[in-house]
Design a protein around this motif. Structure first.
Motif, PDB file in Angstrom:
ATOM      1  N   LEU A  74     -31.686   2.521  34.506  1.00 36.49           N
ATOM      2  CA  LEU A  74     -32.527   2.074  33.393  1.00 36.49           C
ATOM      3  C   LEU A  74     -32.212   0.622  33.074  1.00 36.49           C
ATOM      4  N   LEU A  75     -33.247  -0.189  33.033  1.00 39.12           N
ATOM      5  CA  LEU A  75     -33.130  -1.586  32.619  1.00 39.12           C
ATOM      6  C   LEU A  75     -34.012  -1.789  31.400  1.00 39.12           C
ATOM      7  N   ILE A  76     -33.422  -2.293  30.327  1.00 40.17           N
ATOM      8  CA  ILE A  76     -34.166  -2.626  29.114  1.00 40.17           C
ATOM      9  C   ILE A  76     -34.168  -4.140  28.951  1.00 40.17           C
ATOM     10  N   THR A  77     -35.342  -4.725  28.748  1.00 43.78           N
ATOM     11  CA  THR A  77     -35.433  -6.154  28.469  1.00 43.78           C
ATOM     12  C   THR A  77     -36.141  -6.348  27.137  1.00 43.78           C
ATOM     13  N   ARG A  78     -35.811  -7.427  26.481  1.00 40.03           N
ATOM     14  CA  ARG A  78     -36.483  -7.680  25.201  1.00 40.03           C
ATOM     15  C   ARG A  78     -36.645  -9.168  24.960  1.00 40.03           C
ATOM     16  N   ALA A  79     -37.720  -9.492  24.255  1.00 39.32           N
ATOM     17  CA  ALA A  79     -38.004 -10.871  23.860  1.00 39.32           C
ATOM     18  C   ALA A  79     -37.871 -10.954  22.348  1.00 39.32           C
ATOM     19  N   SER A  80     -37.213 -12.002  21.895  1.00 46.43           N
ATOM     20  CA  SER A  80     -37.012 -12.171  20.456  1.00 46.43           C
ATOM     21  C   SER A  80     -37.285 -13.612  20.053  1.00 46.43           C
ATOM     22  N   PHE A  81     -37.576 -13.784  18.784  1.00 46.66           N
ATOM     23  CA  PHE A  81     -37.820 -15.119  18.239  1.00 46.66           C
ATOM     24  C   PHE A  81     -37.194 -15.166  16.855  1.00 46.66           C
ATOM     25  N   GLU A  82     -36.295 -16.128  16.678  1.00 54.23           N
ATOM     26  CA  GLU A  82     -35.582 -16.273  15.411  1.00 54.23           C
ATOM     27  C   GLU A  82     -34.963 -14.949  14.966  1.00 54.23           C
ATOM     28  N   ASN A  83     -34.273 -14.306  15.912  1.00 59.75           N
ATOM     29  CA  ASN A  83     -33.530 -13.054  15.683  1.00 59.75           C
ATOM     30  C   ASN A  83     -34.414 -11.857  15.356  1.00 59.75           C
ATOM     31  N   LYS A  84     -35.710 -11.964  15.648  1.00 59.98           N
ATOM     32  CA  LYS A  84     -36.618 -10.824  15.473  1.00 59.98           C
ATOM     33  C   LYS A  84     -37.058 -10.325  16.841  1.00 59.98           C
ATOM     34  N   ASN A  85     -36.872  -9.050  17.094  1.00 58.94           N
ATOM     35  CA  ASN A  85     -37.323  -8.472  18.354  1.00 58.94           C
ATOM     36  C   ASN A  85     -38.840  -8.347  18.349  1.00 58.94           C
ATOM     37  N   LEU A  86     -39.476  -8.964  19.335  1.00 56.11           N
ATOM     38  CA  LEU A  86     -40.937  -8.965  19.413  1.00 56.11           C
ATOM     39  C   LEU A  86     -41.454  -7.939  20.419  1.00 56.11           C
ATOM     40  N   VAL A  87     -40.796  -7.858  21.564  1.00 56.03           N
ATOM     41  CA  VAL A  87     -41.283  -7.034  22.671  1.00 56.03           C
ATOM     42  C   VAL A  87     -40.102  -6.397  23.391  1.00 56.03           C
ATOM     43  N   TYR A  88     -40.303  -5.165  23.813  1.00 53.83           N
ATOM     44  CA  TYR A  88     -39.344  -4.482  24.686  1.00 53.83           C
ATOM     45  C   TYR A  88     -40.060  -4.021  25.950  1.00 53.83           C
ATOM     46  N   HIS A  89     -39.370  -4.094  27.085  1.00 57.66           N
ATOM     47  CA  HIS A  89     -39.811  -3.464  28.331  1.00 57.66           C
ATOM     48  C   HIS A  89     -38.697  -2.535  28.806  1.00 57.66           C
ATOM     49  N   ALA A  90     -39.068  -1.376  29.316  1.00 52.93           N
ATOM     50  CA  ALA A  90     -38.101  -0.439  29.883  1.00 52.93           C
ATOM     51  C   ALA A  90     -38.508  -0.151  31.325  1.00 52.93           C
ATOM     52  N   ARG A  95     -32.241   0.648  43.898  1.00 51.64           N
ATOM     53  CA  ARG A  95     -31.635  -0.560  44.454  1.00 51.64           C
ATOM     54  C   ARG A  95     -32.632  -1.681  44.708  1.00 51.64           C
ATOM     55  N   THR A  96     -33.876  -1.344  44.972  1.00 48.78           N
ATOM     56  CA  THR A  96     -34.851  -2.372  45.349  1.00 48.78           C
ATOM     57  C   THR A  96     -36.145  -2.331  44.544  1.00 48.78           C
ATOM     58  N   HIS A  97     -36.364  -1.278  43.762  1.00 53.50           N
ATOM     59  CA  HIS A  97     -37.649  -1.011  43.126  1.00 53.50           C
ATOM     60  C   HIS A  97     -37.466  -0.917  41.613  1.00 53.50           C
ATOM     61  N   ALA A  98     -38.266  -1.677  40.871  1.00 50.40           N
ATOM     62  CA  ALA A  98     -38.261  -1.606  39.407  1.00 50.40           C
ATOM     63  C   ALA A  98     -39.664  -1.221  38.937  1.00 50.40           C
ATOM     64  N   ARG A  99     -39.770  -0.097  38.246  1.00 52.88           N
ATOM     65  CA  ARG A  99     -41.066   0.388  37.773  1.00 52.88           C
ATOM     66  C   ARG A  99     -41.105   0.355  36.247  1.00 52.88           C
ATOM     67  N   LEU A 100     -42.102  -0.313  35.703  1.00 54.23           N
ATOM     68  CA  LEU A 100     -42.262  -0.385  34.249  1.00 54.23           C
ATOM     69  C   LEU A 100     -42.581   0.999  33.698  1.00 54.23           C
ATOM     70  N   HIS A 101     -41.742   1.457  32.781  1.00 51.09           N
ATOM     71  CA  HIS A 101     -41.918   2.790  32.200  1.00 51.09           C
ATOM     72  C   HIS A 101     -42.463   2.706  30.775  1.00 51.09           C
ATOM     73  N   HIS A 102     -41.971   1.770  30.005  1.00 50.77           N
ATOM     74  CA  HIS A 102     -42.444   1.558  28.634  1.00 50.77           C
ATOM     75  C   HIS A 102     -42.584   0.063  28.367  1.00 50.77           C
ATOM     76  N   SER A 103     -43.599  -0.295  27.612  1.00 56.52           N
ATOM     77  CA  SER A 103     -43.749  -1.646  27.094  1.00 56.52           C
ATOM     78  C   SER A 103     -44.235  -1.515  25.657  1.00 56.52           C
ATOM     79  N   CYS A 104     -43.560  -2.175  24.725  1.00 60.11           N
ATOM     80  CA  CYS A 104     -43.924  -1.969  23.322  1.00 60.11           C
ATOM     81  C   CYS A 104     -43.681  -3.222  22.496  1.00 60.11           C
TER      82      CYS A 104
END
Length: 202
Positions: A74-90, A95-104
């Motif tokens: 599981l890889l979680i990524t997030r974008a933030s601005f001025e310490n506010k979480n705007l977007v998450y991707h899960a 080893r070679t394949h990353a599939r987007l499971h959630h975007s919010c």
């Protein structure tokens, strides 16, 4: 993912490329999380569930996400601005394949008092940052999680195509434990018995 970052960026829709540049200038920050702590995983699940409530979607499967996290898939990524979480991707990863499971995102929430357009730009920018991160880690395939032609997913599919996504045919499947198989068989038998009794009454 085997293309250069410049080629990947050029594969984006013109408007998407603008949003990526604008979010960069705005100072949006990205974080990449694997082997998450309990708090980090719970923060994501809480964020996603609030988004799902707005959209009328099912809540996140905490048990499944916890298991994937334990197995380092599981890889979680997030974008933030001025310490506010705007977007998450899960992402679900091997080893070679990353599939987007959630975007919010929570741009409709009063808790995140930010411009909706900024959140949209941050989302596109985060996809590009995800691609850069995954490419650096040696991943070969960036899977946007499927597209569809139905009206309810038309906008999402269009968005994914703006990222330069190329349609590929995959098949989803589930592997059940022996216990789960027995439960399914039992429920099926009960259903068949009730259906048979109903037909006999008629």
């Amino acid at each position: 993912m085997e293309n250069t970052l410049e080629d990947i960026n050029q594969g984006f829709d013109k408007g998407c490329r603008y949003d990526v540049r604008r979010a960069e200038r705005d100072g949006v920050k990205a974080e990449f999380l694997m082997d998450l702590s309990v708090k980090e995983l719970n923060d994501f699940i809480k964020f996603y569930n609030e988004f799902a409530k707005q959209k009328g979607l099912q809540k996140a499967n905490k048990k499944m996400l916890s298991l994937c996290n334990k197995e380092k898939q599981l890889l979680i990524t997030r974008a933030s601005f001025e310490n506010k979480n705007l977007v998450y991707h899960a992402y679900l990863v091997d080893r070679t394949h990353a599939r987007l499971h959630h975007s919010c995102s929570l741009y409709r929430s009063k808790k995140n008092n930010v411009n909706g357009q900024m959140v949209g730009r941050a989302n596109r920018w985060l996809h590009f940052e995800d691609m850069k991160y995954l490419k650096e880690k040696g991943f070969k395939i960036y899977d946007v999680g499927g597209i569809g032609k139905a009206d309810e997913v038309k906008n999402i599919s269009t968005f994914k195509e703006e990222l330069g996504a190329e349609p590929k045919e995959y098949y989803d499947f589930k592997i059940f434990s022996d216990k789960a198989k027995k439960q399914i068989e039992f429920k099926t038998k009960i259903k068949n018995i009730i259906t048979l009794k109903f037909l006999r009454k008629k």
